[in-house]
Design a protein around this motif. Structure first.
Motif, PDB file in Angstrom:
ATOM      1  N   VAL A 155       0.796  -1.226   0.000  1.00 53.49           N
ATOM      2  CA  VAL A 155       0.000   0.000   0.000  1.00 53.49           C
ATOM      3  C   VAL A 155       0.831   1.279   0.000  1.00 53.49           C
ATOM      4  N   SER A 156       2.136   1.204   0.124  1.00 53.70           N
ATOM      5  CA  SER A 156       2.927   2.428   0.217  1.00 53.70           C
ATOM      6  C   SER A 156       4.282   2.228  -0.460  1.00 53.70           C
ATOM      7  N   SER A 157       5.039   3.323  -0.526  1.00 56.78           N
ATOM      8  CA  SER A 157       6.370   3.263  -1.112  1.00 56.78           C
ATOM      9  C   SER A 157       7.249   4.312  -0.438  1.00 56.78           C
ATOM     10  N   VAL A 158       8.555   4.131  -0.533  1.00 60.08           N
ATOM     11  CA  VAL A 158       9.518   5.103  -0.017  1.00 60.08           C
ATOM     12  C   VAL A 158      10.708   5.109  -0.972  1.00 60.08           C
ATOM     13  N   SER A 159      11.321   6.288  -1.143  1.00 54.61           N
ATOM     14  CA  SER A 159      12.414   6.434  -2.106  1.00 54.61           C
ATOM     15  C   SER A 159      13.623   7.077  -1.442  1.00 54.61           C
ATOM     16  N   ARG A 160      14.785   6.757  -1.971  1.00 57.39           N
ATOM     17  CA  ARG A 160      16.030   7.453  -1.646  1.00 57.39           C
ATOM     18  C   ARG A 160      16.714   7.832  -2.958  1.00 57.39           C
ATOM     19  N   THR A 161      17.422   8.944  -2.935  1.00 57.25           N
ATOM     20  CA  THR A 161      18.131   9.386  -4.135  1.00 57.25           C
ATOM     21  C   THR A 161      19.615   9.536  -3.840  1.00 57.25           C
ATOM     22  N   ALA A 162      20.418   9.450  -4.896  1.00 61.24           N
ATOM     23  CA  ALA A 162      21.864   9.663  -4.806  1.00 61.24           C
ATOM     24  C   ALA A 162      22.296  10.545  -5.971  1.00 61.24           C
ATOM     25  N   ALA A 163      23.163  11.498  -5.684  1.00 62.35           N
ATOM     26  CA  ALA A 163      23.742  12.327  -6.738  1.00 62.35           C
ATOM     27  C   ALA A 163      24.864  11.541  -7.410  1.00 62.35           C
ATOM     28  N   VAL A 164      24.841  11.524  -8.733  1.00 63.44           N
ATOM     29  CA  VAL A 164      25.847  10.802  -9.512  1.00 63.44           C
ATOM     30  C   VAL A 164      26.570  11.819 -10.398  1.00 63.44           C
ATOM     31  N   GLN A 165      27.858  11.991 -10.160  1.00 65.23           N
ATOM     32  CA  GLN A 165      28.661  12.915 -10.957  1.00 65.23           C
ATOM     33  C   GLN A 165      29.545  12.107 -11.906  1.00 65.23           C
ATOM     34  N   ILE A 166      29.286  12.250 -13.202  1.00 60.87           N
ATOM     35  CA  ILE A 166      30.051  11.515 -14.211  1.00 60.87           C
ATOM     36  C   ILE A 166      30.974  12.494 -14.933  1.00 60.87           C
ATOM     37  N   ASP A 167      32.266  12.224 -14.857  1.00 54.03           N
ATOM     38  CA  ASP A 167      33.279  13.144 -15.385  1.00 54.03           C
ATOM     39  C   ASP A 167      33.667  12.792 -16.816  1.00 54.03           C
ATOM     40  N   ARG A 168      34.375  13.749 -17.439  1.00 52.00           N
ATOM     41  CA  ARG A 168      34.955  13.502 -18.753  1.00 52.00           C
ATOM     42  C   ARG A 168      36.086  12.469 -18.645  1.00 52.00           C
ATOM     43  N   ARG A 169      36.382  11.815 -19.764  1.00 56.06           N
ATOM     44  CA  ARG A 169      37.440  10.820 -19.764  1.00 56.06           C
ATOM     45  C   ARG A 169      38.793  11.533 -19.730  1.00 56.06           C
ATOM     46  N   PRO A 170      39.739  11.030 -18.920  1.00 54.58           N
ATOM     47  CA  PRO A 170      41.062  11.659 -18.864  1.00 54.58           C
ATOM     48  C   PRO A 170      41.876  11.352 -20.113  1.00 54.58           C
ATOM     49  N   THR A 171      42.729  12.282 -20.484  1.00 53.80           N
ATOM     50  CA  THR A 171      43.566  12.113 -21.673  1.00 53.80           C
ATOM     51  C   THR A 171      45.040  12.309 -21.308  1.00 53.80           C
ATOM     52  N   ARG A 172      45.897  11.901 -22.243  1.00 57.03           N
ATOM     53  CA  ARG A 172      47.340  12.098 -22.069  1.00 57.03           C
ATOM     54  C   ARG A 172      47.944  12.461 -23.414  1.00 57.03           C
ATOM     55  N   LEU A 173      48.848  13.425 -23.395  1.00 61.71           N
ATOM     56  CA  LEU A 173      49.570  13.839 -24.589  1.00 61.71           C
ATOM     57  C   LEU A 173      51.026  13.399 -24.482  1.00 61.71           C
ATOM     58  N   VAL A 174      51.559  12.897 -25.581  1.00 68.10           N
ATOM     59  CA  VAL A 174      52.970  12.512 -25.634  1.00 68.10           C
ATOM     60  C   VAL A 174      53.592  13.132 -26.880  1.00 68.10           C
ATOM     61  N   THR A 175      54.637  13.945 -26.685  1.00 66.76           N
ATOM     62  CA  THR A 175      55.374  14.510 -27.823  1.00 66.76           C
ATOM     63  C   THR A 175      56.288  13.437 -28.395  1.00 66.76           C
ATOM     64  N   LEU A 176      56.165  13.174 -29.685  1.00 68.18           N
ATOM     65  CA  LEU A 176      56.884  12.064 -30.305  1.00 68.18           C
ATOM     66  C   LEU A 176      58.279  12.454 -30.770  1.00 68.18           C
ATOM     67  N   GLY A 177      58.525  13.763 -30.972  1.00 70.80           N
ATOM     68  CA  GLY A 177      59.866  14.181 -31.377  1.00 70.80           C
ATOM     69  C   GLY A 177      59.837  15.154 -32.544  1.00 70.80           C
ATOM     70  N   LEU A 178      61.053  15.521 -33.002  1.00 73.81           N
ATOM     71  CA  LEU A 178      61.223  16.504 -34.072  1.00 73.81           C
ATOM     72  C   LEU A 178      61.811  15.835 -35.301  1.00 73.81           C
ATOM     73  N   THR A 179      61.380  16.312 -36.475  1.00 74.26           N
ATOM     74  CA  THR A 179      61.966  15.877 -37.740  1.00 74.26           C
ATOM     75  C   THR A 179      62.307  17.126 -38.547  1.00 74.26           C
ATOM     76  N   GLN A 180      63.575  17.279 -38.900  1.00 69.61           N
ATOM     77  CA  GLN A 180      63.995  18.481 -39.616  1.00 69.61           C
ATOM     78  C   GLN A 180      63.462  18.474 -41.048  1.00 69.61           C
ATOM     79  N   THR A 181      63.018  19.640 -41.500  1.00 66.69           N
ATOM     80  CA  THR A 181      62.509  19.781 -42.866  1.00 66.69           C
ATOM     81  C   THR A 181      63.596  20.350 -43.760  1.00 66.69           C
ATOM     82  N   ALA A 182      63.237  20.517 -45.033  1.00 71.37           N
ATOM     83  CA  ALA A 182      64.203  21.084 -45.984  1.00 71.37           C
ATOM     84  C   ALA A 182      64.490  22.550 -45.687  1.00 71.37           C
TER      85      ALA A 182
END
Length: 221
Positions: free
Chosen positions: A111-138
């Motif tokens: 005959v009845s019901s009860v509820s609970r809630t939770a805050a869900v924080q979903i973040d952006r995916r983490p990234t990583r940068l890697v410099t591969l090196g230099l190549t001399q041009t003409a």
């Protein structure tokens, strides 16, 4: 009749008054439902710290629960979800985009019901940068600089079509990552100079920013 001739009547029985009793239903109880934090595309554990409970044996045997993750995915339903019928309500759920959501757990008795809630924080995916090196041009003093952008949690997956910024001294050049997640820019390096080469990704709605800083010293010859 007693010994002196008195006649006694039998005792009268008094009828107790009739009262109507209203038996009130006691709603079920729910344990704590903690706020959580996760990353989109990765499983996030959501659910209460224990099982719902009802003091009535009859109600406890018929408790029904629903779990709404708050992201328009299907609402999950569980029958017999009380402590006497141990259904595990702590589930892994994968959100497809970052953002703030509200997960709702509701338990029903007859005959009845009860509820609970939770805050869900979903973040952006983490990234990583890697410099591969230099190549001399003409062109004297010009170098091609390449950098690769990774999804930090899934480094085997390329990240194409994203803009990287290359900075060296007063120079700023942007380039877009190719199908392998690599971007290449041409920068001019003066001889007998040194400075920091900074490669950065500003981030977007799905991926968090990152940068890589490398010091280069240019010698003559």
């Amino acid at each position: 009749m007693d010994l002196i001739g008195n006649i006694s009547a039998p005792p009268r029985r008094l009828r107790a008054p009739t009262r109507a009793l209203n038996i009130l239903n006691v709603p079920p109880t729910l344990p704590a439902f903690a706020d959580v934090q996760g990353i989109w595309g990765e499983p996030t554990r959501i659910g209460p710290s224990g099982q719902p409970y009802d003091i009535s044996n009859a109600d406890r045997a018929a408790l029904r629960c629903t779990l709404d993750f708050g992201d328009a995915s299907p609402i999950l339903e569980f029958d017999n979800c009380s402590s006497a019928y141990s259904a595990d309500l702590r589930l892994d759920h994968t959100y497809e985009v970052p953002g703030s959501f509200v997960a709702t757990l509701t338990v029903f008795d007859d005959v009845s019901s009860v509820s609970r809630t939770a805050a869900v924080q979903i973040d952006r995916r983490p990234t990583r940068l890697v410099t591969l090196g230099l190549t001399q041009t003409a062109q004297d003093g010009d170098f091609e600089v390449s950098a690769e952008l990774f999804d930090l949690l899934l480094s085997t997956a390329p990240m194409p079509g994203l803009t990287l910024t290359f900075e060296y001294g007063a120079q700023t050049v942007t380039a877009t990552t190719n199908a392998q997640g690599v971007a290449t820019a041409v920068l001019h390096f003066e001889q007998l100079s040194y400075d920091d080469l900074r490669v950065s990704f500003a981030g977007d709605e799905l991926f968090a920013p990152s940068e890589d800083v490398t010091r280069y010293i240019v010698r003559e010859g």
